[in-house]
Design a protein around this motif. Structure first.
Motif, short mmCIF file in Angstrom:
data_model
loop_
_atom_site.label_atom_id
_atom_site.label_comp_id
_atom_site.label_asym_id
_atom_site.label_seq_id
_atom_site.Cartn_x
_atom_site.Cartn_y
_atom_site.Cartn_z
N GLU A 52 -9.45 36.10 38.91
CA GLU A 52 -9.89 35.31 37.75
C GLU A 52 -10.01 33.84 38.12
OE1 GLU A 52 -8.52 37.68 33.91
OE2 GLU A 52 -6.94 36.41 34.71
N VAL A 53 -10.90 33.16 37.43
CA VAL A 53 -11.04 31.70 37.52
C VAL A 53 -10.66 31.17 36.15
CG1 VAL A 53 -12.61 29.77 37.90
CG2 VAL A 53 -12.86 31.87 39.24
N ILE A 54 -9.75 30.21 36.13
CA ILE A 54 -9.23 29.67 34.87
C ILE A 54 -9.72 28.24 34.73
CG2 ILE A 54 -7.14 29.12 33.56
CD1 ILE A 54 -6.76 31.42 36.44
N ARG A 55 -10.23 27.91 33.56
CA ARG A 55 -10.68 26.55 33.28
C ARG A 55 -9.77 25.96 32.22
NH1 ARG A 55 -16.45 24.31 30.98
NH2 ARG A 55 -15.57 22.35 30.29
N VAL A 56 -9.24 24.76 32.50
CA VAL A 56 -8.37 24.06 31.55
C VAL A 56 -8.99 22.71 31.27
CG1 VAL A 56 -6.08 23.07 31.17
CG2 VAL A 56 -6.31 25.22 32.44
N THR A 57 -9.22 22.42 29.99
CA THR A 57 -9.75 21.11 29.58
C THR A 57 -8.59 20.33 28.96
OG1 THR A 57 -11.89 22.11 29.12
CG2 THR A 57 -11.48 19.93 28.19
N ARG A 58 -8.35 19.14 29.49
CA ARG A 58 -7.25 18.31 28.99
C ARG A 58 -7.82 17.07 28.32
NH1 ARG A 58 -4.82 19.57 34.25
NH2 ARG A 58 -3.16 21.05 33.86
N TYR A 59 -7.22 16.72 27.19
CA TYR A 59 -7.57 15.51 26.46
C TYR A 59 -6.38 14.58 26.50
CZ TYR A 59 -11.18 18.59 24.68
OH TYR A 59 -12.21 19.47 24.59
N ARG A 60 -6.66 13.30 26.72
CA ARG A 60 -5.56 12.34 26.83
C ARG A 60 -5.95 11.05 26.12
NH1 ARG A 60 -3.54 9.61 32.47
NH2 ARG A 60 -1.90 8.37 31.56
N GLU A 61 -5.03 10.52 25.35
CA GLU A 61 -5.23 9.23 24.70
C GLU A 61 -4.15 8.27 25.19
OE1 GLU A 61 -5.65 9.21 20.46
OE2 GLU A 61 -6.65 11.16 20.48
N GLU A 62 -4.59 7.16 25.75
CA GLU A 62 -3.63 6.13 26.18
C GLU A 62 -3.56 5.06 25.12
OE1 GLU A 62 -3.83 4.74 30.24
OE2 GLU A 62 -5.15 6.42 30.73
N LEU A 63 -2.38 4.51 24.95
CA LEU A 63 -2.18 3.53 23.89
C LEU A 63 -3.06 2.29 24.05
CD1 LEU A 63 1.70 3.74 23.51
CD2 LEU A 63 -0.05 4.74 22.03
N ASN A 64 -3.24 1.82 25.28
CA ASN A 64 -3.98 0.58 25.52
C ASN A 64 -5.47 0.78 25.71
OD1 ASN A 64 -1.49 -0.62 25.43
ND2 ASN A 64 -1.24 -0.67 27.63
N MET A 72 -9.29 2.26 24.57
CA MET A 72 -10.04 2.50 23.35
C MET A 72 -10.52 3.94 23.24
SD MET A 72 -9.88 -0.33 21.76
CE MET A 72 -11.11 -0.32 20.52
N LYS A 73 -10.89 4.53 24.36
CA LYS A 73 -11.46 5.87 24.32
C LYS A 73 -10.53 6.90 24.95
CE LYS A 73 -15.59 6.22 25.98
NZ LYS A 73 -16.91 6.08 26.58
#
Length: 71
Positions: free
Chosen positions: A14-26, A28-29
């Motif tokens: 199997e091939v596994i895809r993981v999408t990570r979202y990250r918000e840093e305090l300083n 904007m995006k």
């Protein structure tokens, strides 16, 4: 007929895809990164998520120790 990758890497199941979202305090995006993993086992998505989280928990712990030690 086998795909090229199946001939070259016959043990990949199997091939596994993981999408990570990250918000840093300083910042904007928020940022998004995509990571791929390959496995020779067939597991549920929940089990893969558990293993991946455990791996990164250990990795981050080790990096934190190095960051503190080496400033």
């Amino acid at each position: 007929m086998l795909n090229k990758w199946q001939k070259d890497w016959p043990y990949i199941r199997e091939v596994i895809r993981v999408t990570r979202y990250r918000e840093e305090l300083n910042k904007m995006k928020p940022t998004q990164t995509v990571h791929y993993y390959v496995s020779n086992r067939e597991l549920s998505a929940r089990k893969y998520a558990q293993y991946i989280r455990e791996h990164w928990f250990i990795e981050n712990k080790l990096n934190n120790v190095k960051d503190v030690a080496f400033q």
